[in-house]
Enzyme design. Structure first.
Site, PDB file in Angstrom:
ATOM      1  N   ASN A   1       1.691 -13.266 -44.097  1.00 21.25           N
ATOM      2  CA  ASN A   1       3.021 -12.652 -44.056  1.00 21.25           C
ATOM      3  C   ASN A   1       2.980 -11.169 -43.698  1.00 21.25           C
ATOM      4  OD1 ASN A   1       3.203 -15.079 -45.965  1.00 21.25           O
ATOM      5  ND2 ASN A   1       5.347 -14.558 -45.669  1.00 21.25           N
TER       6      ASN A   1
ATOM      7  N   ASP B   1       8.518 -38.471 -34.078  1.00 22.43           N
ATOM      8  CA  ASP B   1       7.712 -39.520 -34.709  1.00 22.43           C
ATOM      9  C   ASP B   1       8.351 -40.160 -35.931  1.00 22.43           C
ATOM     10  OD1 ASP B   1       7.473 -37.476 -36.525  1.00 22.43           O
ATOM     11  OD2 ASP B   1       5.295 -37.569 -36.677  1.00 22.43           O
TER      12      ASP B   1
ATOM     13  N   ASP C   1      -2.544 -22.474 -48.240  1.00 21.65           N
ATOM     14  CA  ASP C   1      -1.520 -21.608 -47.642  1.00 21.65           C
ATOM     15  C   ASP C   1      -0.998 -20.679 -48.739  1.00 21.65           C
ATOM     16  OD1 ASP C   1       0.454 -22.978 -49.165  1.00 21.65           O
ATOM     17  OD2 ASP C   1       0.644 -24.519 -47.623  1.00 21.65           O
ATOM     18  N   PRO C   2       0.036 -19.869 -48.459  1.00 20.35           N
ATOM     19  CA  PRO C   2       0.470 -18.914 -49.487  1.00 20.35           C
ATOM     20  C   PRO C   2       0.921 -19.597 -50.787  1.00 20.35           C
ATOM     21  CG  PRO C   2       1.590 -18.481 -47.402  1.00 20.35           C
ATOM     22  CD  PRO C   2       0.763 -19.703 -47.202  1.00 20.35           C
TER      23      PRO C   2
ATOM     24  N   GLU D   1      -2.130 -17.651 -35.977  1.00 22.54           N
ATOM     25  CA  GLU D   1      -1.231 -18.799 -35.866  1.00 22.54           C
ATOM     26  C   GLU D   1       0.132 -18.318 -35.398  1.00 22.54           C
ATOM     27  OE1 GLU D   1      -0.720 -21.147 -39.396  1.00 22.54           O
ATOM     28  OE2 GLU D   1      -2.844 -21.067 -39.913  1.00 22.54           O
TER      29      GLU D   1
ATOM     30  N   SER E   1       4.026 -35.922 -38.461  1.00 20.12           N
ATOM     31  CA  SER E   1       3.926 -34.553 -37.983  1.00 20.12           C
ATOM     32  C   SER E   1       5.254 -33.837 -38.143  1.00 20.12           C
ATOM     33  CB  SER E   1       3.513 -34.524 -36.507  1.00 20.12           C
ATOM     34  OG  SER E   1       3.594 -33.194 -36.029  1.00 20.12           O
TER      35      SER E   1
ATOM     36  N   LYS F   1      -0.294 -22.628 -52.007  1.00 24.41           N
ATOM     37  CA  LYS F   1      -1.327 -23.342 -52.765  1.00 24.41           C
ATOM     38  C   LYS F   1      -2.716 -23.053 -52.217  1.00 24.41           C
ATOM     39  CE  LYS F   1      -0.393 -27.643 -50.258  1.00 24.41           C
ATOM     40  NZ  LYS F   1       0.229 -28.949 -50.342  1.00 24.41           N
TER      41      LYS F   1
ATOM     42  N   GLU G   1      -4.878 -18.172 -44.919  1.00 18.93           N
ATOM     43  CA  GLU G   1      -3.647 -17.634 -45.520  1.00 18.93           C
ATOM     44  C   GLU G   1      -3.859 -17.342 -47.005  1.00 18.93           C
ATOM     45  OE1 GLU G   1      -0.467 -20.350 -44.303  1.00 18.93           O
ATOM     46  OE2 GLU G   1      -0.235 -19.197 -42.454  1.00 18.93           O
TER      47      GLU G   1
ATOM     48  N   ASP H   1       5.780 -31.916 -34.216  1.00 16.95           N
ATOM     49  CA  ASP H   1       5.623 -32.564 -32.900  1.00 16.95           C
ATOM     50  C   ASP H   1       6.526 -31.923 -31.850  1.00 16.95           C
ATOM     51  OD1 ASP H   1       8.182 -34.009 -33.342  1.00 16.95           O
ATOM     52  OD2 ASP H   1       6.998 -35.187 -34.747  1.00 16.95           O
TER      53      ASP H   1
ATOM     54  N   ASN I   1      11.064 -32.577 -38.847  1.00 16.00           N
ATOM     55  CA  ASN I   1      10.311 -31.409 -38.422  1.00 16.00           C
ATOM     56  C   ASN I   1      10.725 -30.131 -39.147  1.00 16.00           C
ATOM     57  OD1 ASN I   1       8.919 -33.002 -36.659  1.00 16.00           O
ATOM     58  ND2 ASN I   1      10.234 -32.514 -34.905  1.00 16.00           N
TER      59      ASN I   1
HETATM   60 CA    CA Z   1       8.122 -35.131 -36.639  1.00 15.13          CA
END
Ligand code: CA
Length: 682
Positions: free
Chosen positions: A243, A310, A155-156, A299, A413, A158, A203, A416, A314
């Site tokens: 971005n 979970d 991603d941006p 995305e 997650s 890493k 990315e 979720d 989040n």
């Molecule tokens: Ca979660």
């Protein structure tokens, strides 16, 4: 998207507090999931979606469902709209029936430690893509493969080199990337997977496979592209950046300058990070214009709830999202977001190729619920599954490869609540948005549950109130859909705004209101009529420092955070904050003066000074009023309107009155001053 360290620091602490404070239902796989305790209301919401205009004939709608296999292996169930459990083939058929044309799978080179234990995030390797790709193909879906060219998330922030390539030179790495891609795509081809698009890198704004320079990145893009052309000559080659609010034009020029062979310029777009939809349209249109390539949103996502399902905090949560967003956090909010982003990319015109939602099926393995009783047990069970099947965003085994992020914050997650299935695996109507967008869909039986009252306005006496009145109001239907309505103002009430004071006026919604019996809907607004300001540029709306003598350039008139209008006196300094802004006016008649000032800001430290000083130079009479600033947009006021017994401040014609704003505070302090008033008392 993924793993912004800042976010996960918060998440780690959230997960702990959730475990301590919340309780849950049965944890182990032998126990029931306590379905009676889950709030299932989201399942019953029916969404409204406007038809997307100007879709290109080959426009692709779909989603990245990379984590599906690991969630499935962990024992979680998915259901169709009839409440029947679906297997993998049924799952991909459901996506197809919901209107998707294409699904995307991310592929990592070798997401395993030396003992073969998976790093998590779905343990997404070529084998996983083959397994899911076969089912997706059987369901009639196209397949996009998203090569991260890393052993874990790219991603941006890493872009780590795969373990096997770490000691290679640039040239060796490009050759290895090409042969790896050929090998991986051949496995997909041999399995009969319908690969129609391949992303070379994920990315890659700031690098790819450990290479940061554009020359090196371009070699890698071209190596991947050559591999795609050789194995799937009809597939499209995509590049992917994260971005759109950054300088995509420069990226595109680099790609052109080093002759990268690609077809699609893709972008991520998450509303809370990536600028406005108008900007997305503009930027992608410009890219299409200068490159001649297709453009696509690869995305996007939105949350239907701020709850966590979970036990692993989040990205979008109660804690991180206190501000009122444009879309509601609801099933309808997801439909609104998906449709808005799709319309924004469609607005690019002929070059628009499609949009993908990110991870709509990354549901909890086992969900817990505040009404239940055994959170610790559920979390324990979830942790075991995240480790064993890779169904969390990272397992502890990723720590050697990615010590700073996964090594510290590994868990479940983080999205979720952004799935298009509820925590128990039942599909939400927002999943049908892909289908609804082609023709439009109106949910039935909806009514307007609330109108969002417009913020109060202020006008100076004699100003045209229409310069400040909103001509629309926002309302929310009972499925949480937010609509904008046109309004008409009550002219009778407006005609009475002729003296200084506070008024209430009303407008009437003129658009059709869903579920309304036709009764006119009136909306209230507070209007504050201010006296005529005898200061020059007291509201700073001249857009510059006109009228004011400002002692230090750390303060000046800008567009940052005005209280009213478009401009205010803004200040900030990395060193100690200290300045004055002053002006003198000559009284043109005898009378009594009133004055006031508004301010907001923060980080000024204890005992800071934000003061308005008014002095009659002829008589020596002086007034001082102070405020203490407590944060962004927390407006404080001093002067006439807030004093229960305002001072009697007299002037004679010809007297000079000096008004001085004085601010002193700690290093790093910031804020704005607005609406500084000096007026004759009416
Ligand atoms: Ca979660």
């Amino acid at each position: 998207m993924f793993c912004k360290k800042k976010t996960f620091t918060k998440m780690a602490s959230l997960a702990v507090s959730a475990a301590l404070l919340l309780s849950a239902c049965g944890g182990s796989s032998s126990e029931p999931k306590c379905a009676e305790l889950l709030d299932t209301s989201s399942r019953d919401i029916s969404v409204s979606v406007s038809r997307i205009e100007n879709l290109t004939s080959d426009f692709l709608m779909g989603a990245d469902v990379s984590s599906y296999l690991s969630i499935d292996k962990s024992g979680a169930a998915y259901y169709d709209f009839n409440g029947n459990k679906v297997d993998m083939d049924g799952f991909f058929s459901l996506l197809k029936e919901s209107g998707m044309d294409i699904v995307r799978f991310r592929v990592w080179n070798d997401p395993y430690d030396e003992k073969g234990r998976g790093y998590g995030g779905g343990n997404c390797d070529t084998n996983a893509a083959v397994t899911m790709g076969k089912s997706a193909t059987a369901a009639g879906l196209q397949v996009m493969i998203d090569y991260h060219y890393s052993d874990f998330w790219a991603d941006p922030n890493k872009q780590m080199t795969p373990k096997a390539w770490m000691l290679m030179s640039d040239e060796e790495k490009a050759a290895a990337l090409e042969s790896y891609t050929v090998e991986s795509l051949t496995a997909l081809k041999d399995a009969g997977v319908n690969v129609t698009m391949v992303s070379v890198g994920n990315e890659t704004d700031n690098g790819m496979s450990g290479e940061k320079g554009w020359t090196e990145k371009c070699e890698l893009y071209n190596a991947g592209s050559r591999a795609v052309r050789s194995v799937f000559p009809d597939a499209l080659v995509a590049v992917h950046f994260s971005n759109p609010e950054h300088d995509y034009v420069t990226y595109a020029r680099h790609l052109t300058d080093c002759n990268v062979d690609y077809d699609v310029f893709g972008t991520s777009y998450y509303p809370y990070w990536h600028g406005t939809l108008e900007n997305l349209t503009e930027v992608m249109a410009e890219i299409a214009d200068i490159t001649g390539k297709r453009v696509m949103v690869l995305e996007t996502s939105w949350a239907y709830t701020l709850e966590d399902g979970d036990g692993s905090g989040n990205t979008v949560s109660h804690e991180s999202n206190s501000a009122d967003p444009f879309y509601s956090f609801s099933v309808q909010g997801q439909a609104d977001e998906i449709a808005s982003v799709t319309q924004a990319i469609a607005n690019v015109g002929d070059a628009a190729l499609g949009m993908l939602y990110w991870e709509p099926a990354w549901i909890p393995v086992q969900y817990y619920n505040v009404k239940g009783s055994d959170a610790d047990k559920v979390l324990d069970s979830n942790r075991k599954n995240w480790e064993k099947f890779g169904s969390g965003w990272a397992s502890s085994y990723a720590s050697v490869y990615d010590p700073a992020d996964a090594g510290v914050y590994y868990g479940g997650s983080a999205v979720d609540n952004q799935a298009l299935f509820d925590f128990a695996g039942y599909p939400l109507d927002s999943l049908n948005t892909f289908r609804y967008m082609r023709e439009g869909h109106e949910a039935e039986g909806l009514t307007l549950s609330q109108v969002i009252m417009p913020a109060p306005i202020s006008i100076e006496i004699g100003e045209d109130v229409y310069d400040y009145l909103p001509m629309t109001v926002r309302g929310e239907l009972d499925n949480k859909q937010r609509l904008t309505f046109n309004v008409e103002w009550d002219e009778d009430e407006l005609s009475k705004l002729t003296a200084v004071g506070e008024y209430t006026v009303h407008c009437t919604i003129t658009d059709e209101i869903p579920g309304s019996d036709g009764t006119p809907r009136r909306v209230m607004l507070k209007v504050n009529v201010l006296p005529h300001n005898i200061l020059t540029n007291g509201d700073f709306e001249k857009g510059d420092n006109t009228g004011w003598d400002i002692s230090n350039p750390m303060a000046g008139v800008t567009r940052d955070d005005p209280y009213r209008g478009d401009y205010a006196l803004h200040f900030w300094d990395e060193g100690a904050v200290s300045f004055t802004a002053s002006q003198s006016v000559k009284a043109d008649r005898d009378g009594e003066l009133v004055f006031s000032m508004k301010a907001q800001g923060g980080d000024l430290g204890d005992g800071h000074v934000v003061k308005l000083v008014v002095k009659n130079e002829a008589t020596g009479q002086t007034y001082e009023g102070s405020v203490t600033l407590t944060g962004w947009q927390s407006w404080k006021e001093t002067g006439y309107y807030v004093e229960t017994a305002p001072p009697v401040f007299t002037v004679s014609a010809g007297d000079t009155v000096t008004v001085t704003i004085e601010v002193k505070g700690a290093a790093g302090g910031w804020g704005t001053i607005d609406d500084v008033f000096l007026a004759y008392k009416e």
